[in-house]
Scaffold this motif. Sequence first.
Motif, PDB file in Angstrom:
ATOM      1  N   VAL A 108       0.832  -1.207   0.000  1.00  0.00           N
ATOM      2  CA  VAL A 108       0.000   0.000   0.000  1.00  0.00           C
ATOM      3  C   VAL A 108       0.864   1.252   0.000  1.00  0.00           C
ATOM      4  CG1 VAL A 108      -1.663   1.338   1.357  1.00  0.00           C
ATOM      5  CG2 VAL A 108      -1.978  -1.121   1.066  1.00  0.00           C
ATOM      6  N   CYS A 109       1.903   1.267   0.827  1.00  0.00           N
ATOM      7  CA  CYS A 109       2.784   2.443   0.896  1.00  0.00           C
ATOM      8  C   CYS A 109       3.502   2.673  -0.433  1.00  0.00           C
ATOM      9  CB  CYS A 109       3.798   2.275   2.020  1.00  0.00           C
ATOM     10  SG  CYS A 109       3.077   2.296   3.673  1.00  0.00           S
ATOM     11  N   THR A 110       3.958   1.596  -1.058  1.00  0.00           N
ATOM     12  CA  THR A 110       4.633   1.735  -2.348  1.00  0.00           C
ATOM     13  C   THR A 110       3.672   2.237  -3.414  1.00  0.00           C
ATOM     14  OG1 THR A 110       6.144  -0.063  -1.770  1.00  0.00           O
ATOM     15  CG2 THR A 110       5.975   0.525  -4.099  1.00  0.00           C
ATOM     16  N   LEU A 111       2.443   1.725  -3.411  1.00  0.00           N
ATOM     17  CA  LEU A 111       1.436   2.176  -4.377  1.00  0.00           C
ATOM     18  C   LEU A 111       1.176   3.671  -4.224  1.00  0.00           C
ATOM     19  CD1 LEU A 111      -0.735   1.597  -6.515  1.00  0.00           C
ATOM     20  CD2 LEU A 111      -2.304   1.047  -4.638  1.00  0.00           C
ATOM     21  N   ILE A 112       0.990   4.127  -2.987  1.00  0.00           N
ATOM     22  CA  ILE A 112       0.733   5.550  -2.752  1.00  0.00           C
ATOM     23  C   ILE A 112       1.943   6.386  -3.160  1.00  0.00           C
ATOM     24  CG2 ILE A 112       0.288   7.282  -0.972  1.00  0.00           C
ATOM     25  CD1 ILE A 112      -1.237   5.096   0.562  1.00  0.00           C
ATOM     26  N   ALA A 113       3.145   5.907  -2.820  1.00  0.00           N
ATOM     27  CA  ALA A 113       4.365   6.637  -3.178  1.00  0.00           C
ATOM     28  C   ALA A 113       4.524   6.763  -4.683  1.00  0.00           C
ATOM     29  CB  ALA A 113       5.584   5.952  -2.561  1.00  0.00           C
ATOM     30  N   VAL A 114       4.204   5.696  -5.412  1.00  0.00           N
ATOM     31  CA  VAL A 114       4.324   5.726  -6.877  1.00  0.00           C
ATOM     32  C   VAL A 114       3.276   6.647  -7.486  1.00  0.00           C
ATOM     33  CG1 VAL A 114       4.028   4.330  -8.961  1.00  0.00           C
ATOM     34  CG2 VAL A 114       5.426   3.486  -7.085  1.00  0.00           C
ATOM     35  N   VAL A 115       2.028   6.565  -6.986  1.00  0.00           N
ATOM     36  CA  VAL A 115       0.942   7.385  -7.535  1.00  0.00           C
ATOM     37  C   VAL A 115       1.230   8.871  -7.369  1.00  0.00           C
ATOM     38  CG1 VAL A 115      -1.481   8.021  -7.182  1.00  0.00           C
ATOM     39  CG2 VAL A 115      -0.832   5.615  -7.316  1.00  0.00           C
ATOM     40  N   PHE A 116       1.818   9.255  -6.230  1.00  0.00           N
ATOM     41  CA  PHE A 116       2.114  10.662  -5.997  1.00  0.00           C
ATOM     42  C   PHE A 116       3.536  11.035  -6.428  1.00  0.00           C
ATOM     43  CE2 PHE A 116      -1.453  10.014  -3.129  1.00  0.00           C
ATOM     44  CZ  PHE A 116      -2.193  11.166  -3.330  1.00  0.00           C
ATOM     45  N   GLY A 117       4.467  10.098  -6.297  1.00  0.00           N
ATOM     46  CA  GLY A 117       5.868  10.423  -6.545  1.00  0.00           C
ATOM     47  C   GLY A 117       6.197  10.630  -8.011  1.00  0.00           C
ATOM     48  N   ILE A 118       5.676   9.776  -8.905  1.00  0.00           N
ATOM     49  CA  ILE A 118       6.000   9.896 -10.327  1.00  0.00           C
ATOM     50  C   ILE A 118       5.493  11.217 -10.907  1.00  0.00           C
ATOM     51  CG2 ILE A 118       5.530   8.908 -12.610  1.00  0.00           C
ATOM     52  CD1 ILE A 118       5.841   6.156 -11.397  1.00  0.00           C
ATOM     53  N   GLY A 221      13.995   3.766  -8.649  1.00  0.00           N
ATOM     54  CA  GLY A 221      13.393   4.567  -7.589  1.00  0.00           C
ATOM     55  C   GLY A 221      12.335   3.802  -6.825  1.00  0.00           C
ATOM     56  N   VAL A 222      11.516   3.027  -7.533  1.00  0.00           N
ATOM     57  CA  VAL A 222      10.506   2.198  -6.877  1.00  0.00           C
ATOM     58  C   VAL A 222      11.180   1.164  -5.977  1.00  0.00           C
ATOM     59  CG1 VAL A 222       8.656   0.520  -7.262  1.00  0.00           C
ATOM     60  CG2 VAL A 222       8.825   2.546  -8.731  1.00  0.00           C
ATOM     61  N   ASN A 223      12.268   0.589  -6.466  1.00  0.00           N
ATOM     62  CA  ASN A 223      13.031  -0.371  -5.667  1.00  0.00           C
ATOM     63  C   ASN A 223      13.498   0.252  -4.354  1.00  0.00           C
ATOM     64  OD1 ASN A 223      16.003  -1.264  -4.948  1.00  0.00           O
ATOM     65  ND2 ASN A 223      15.037  -3.059  -5.854  1.00  0.00           N
ATOM     66  N   GLN A 224      14.058   1.442  -4.429  1.00  0.00           N
ATOM     67  CA  GLN A 224      14.541   2.104  -3.221  1.00  0.00           C
ATOM     68  C   GLN A 224      13.394   2.491  -2.293  1.00  0.00           C
ATOM     69  OE1 GLN A 224      17.830   2.442  -2.276  1.00  0.00           O
ATOM     70  NE2 GLN A 224      17.975   1.010  -3.990  1.00  0.00           N
ATOM     71  N   THR A 225      12.262   2.862  -2.861  1.00  0.00           N
ATOM     72  CA  THR A 225      11.093   3.182  -2.044  1.00  0.00           C
ATOM     73  C   THR A 225      10.615   1.957  -1.273  1.00  0.00           C
ATOM     74  OG1 THR A 225      10.347   4.999  -3.470  1.00  0.00           O
ATOM     75  CG2 THR A 225       8.666   3.893  -2.158  1.00  0.00           C
ATOM     76  N   ILE A 226      10.616   0.795  -1.927  1.00  0.00           N
ATOM     77  CA  ILE A 226      10.236  -0.445  -1.242  1.00  0.00           C
ATOM     78  C   ILE A 226      11.207  -0.739  -0.098  1.00  0.00           C
ATOM     79  CG2 ILE A 226      10.007  -2.946  -1.503  1.00  0.00           C
ATOM     80  CD1 ILE A 226       9.103  -2.434  -4.389  1.00  0.00           C
ATOM     81  N   MET A 227      12.501  -0.579  -0.357  1.00  0.00           N
ATOM     82  CA  MET A 227      13.496  -0.858   0.684  1.00  0.00           C
ATOM     83  C   MET A 227      13.333   0.090   1.879  1.00  0.00           C
ATOM     84  SD  MET A 227      15.219  -3.426  -0.438  1.00  0.00           S
ATOM     85  CE  MET A 227      13.666  -3.927  -1.194  1.00  0.00           C
ATOM     86  N   MET A 228      13.060   1.351   1.606  1.00  0.00           N
ATOM     87  CA  MET A 228      12.893   2.314   2.701  1.00  0.00           C
ATOM     88  C   MET A 228      11.586   2.072   3.450  1.00  0.00           C
ATOM     89  SD  MET A 228      14.482   5.792   1.010  1.00  0.00           S
ATOM     90  CE  MET A 228      14.470   6.712   2.552  1.00  0.00           C
ATOM     91  N   SER A 229      10.557   1.588   2.759  1.00  0.00           N
ATOM     92  CA  SER A 229       9.307   1.237   3.432  1.00  0.00           C
ATOM     93  C   SER A 229       9.535   0.109   4.422  1.00  0.00           C
ATOM     94  CB  SER A 229       8.248   0.826   2.403  1.00  0.00           C
ATOM     95  OG  SER A 229       7.924   1.892   1.537  1.00  0.00           O
ATOM     96  N   LEU A 230      10.293  -0.891   3.991  1.00  0.00           N
ATOM     97  CA  LEU A 230      10.600  -2.001   4.893  1.00  0.00           C
ATOM     98  C   LEU A 230      11.445  -1.543   6.073  1.00  0.00           C
ATOM     99  CD1 LEU A 230      11.262  -4.864   2.338  1.00  0.00           C
ATOM    100  CD2 LEU A 230       9.656  -4.971   4.248  1.00  0.00           C
ATOM    101  N   ALA A 231      12.370  -0.626   5.819  1.00  0.00           N
ATOM    102  CA  ALA A 231      13.209  -0.116   6.905  1.00  0.00           C
ATOM    103  C   ALA A 231      12.381   0.651   7.937  1.00  0.00           C
ATOM    104  CB  ALA A 231      14.302   0.792   6.336  1.00  0.00           C
ATOM    105  N   MET A 232      11.267   1.224   7.487  1.00  0.00           N
ATOM    106  CA  MET A 232      10.427   2.028   8.375  1.00  0.00           C
ATOM    107  C   MET A 232       9.422   1.179   9.147  1.00  0.00           C
ATOM    108  SD  MET A 232      10.053   5.262   9.188  1.00  0.00           S
ATOM    109  CE  MET A 232       8.847   6.439   9.853  1.00  0.00           C
ATOM    110  N   VAL A 233       9.313  -0.103   8.792  1.00  0.00           N
ATOM    111  CA  VAL A 233       8.317  -0.971   9.419  1.00  0.00           C
ATOM    112  C   VAL A 233       8.534  -1.063  10.926  1.00  0.00           C
ATOM    113  CG1 VAL A 233       7.635  -3.391   9.648  1.00  0.00           C
ATOM    114  CG2 VAL A 233       7.690  -2.338   7.402  1.00  0.00           C
TER     115      VAL A 233
END
Length: 294
Positions: A108-118, A221-233
């Motif tokens: 969900v976090c990655t989806l929201i980040a992609v929808v707004f980030g791109i 960029g999506v890859n790094q966003t996923i990694m940072m989402s996991l780091a924030m868990v």
Amino acid sequence: MDFVEFPAMSRGELRDMRIAIDTAFRDFTRAYGEGLERLFHPIQVLLVFIEDLLIESPWILVMAGLALIVWGLSRSWKIVTGTVIALLLIGFFGMWEDTMRTIAMVAVCTLIAVVFGIPIGILMARSKRANAIITPILDMMQTMPSFVYLIPVVMIFGLGKVPGVIAVVIYAIPPVIRLTNLGIRQVPADVLEAAEAFGSNPRQKLKDVQLPLALPTIMAGVNQTIMMSLAMVVVASMIGVRGLGQPVLQAINNQYFTLGVMNGLAIVAIAIIFDRSTQAYGKRLQKHLEVIHG
């Protein structure tokens, strides 16, 4: 030699300023908190839906679905086999439900980040003014300690899933914005000139030329966003986000070494699966584009 004292605020003035800001923010949360909760309610509905789908469905179907997604991204049997083995071990050690909650949160976090980030990255690439304004904001977002993001969202939304999602998205969205901007700016000028020669307008150039060529960089960029989402868990578990982060936090508070290591390794396994899959997909896109333009 006399030193000139720095004209700092007095402790009383500084205290009064902090009290005024805190009071103003509390008044804002009381006035608009319920409205903001209603605005973000669809996020909670989506997250609960994905969690329930992953947890309540038969584990064999969930594993098959995740393996199929990994295959679709990577087209690598090695990565698919590693994914299946990792998920089997996670289930064997009793971490299946927490892992599914974590995957749902990251998705969900990655989806929201992609929808707004791109779109923000596209705006930065096409406007020097927007780039000059947004870049310092991204710098601040990436250097701010992750715990600080929890303070305002908890004051507005309280504890639970929605504040966790918002905090994770704020922390994880900068890479996809930056790399979208970078990917579009790196499109060769001669390619853009050729598109203009064929009569393409700015929208067609963006859709048919710039975005396809920038897609491998955007995927990074999506890859790094996923990694940072996991780091924030783990950090988000402090405000009630359930998943693999909560056992890690419990292990820290109670000094349970085995519990912390096992759940930490589960997070690492999920991170490796996401990382290898998205990297493989980015490489496939790069090779495809090289064949087309080579």
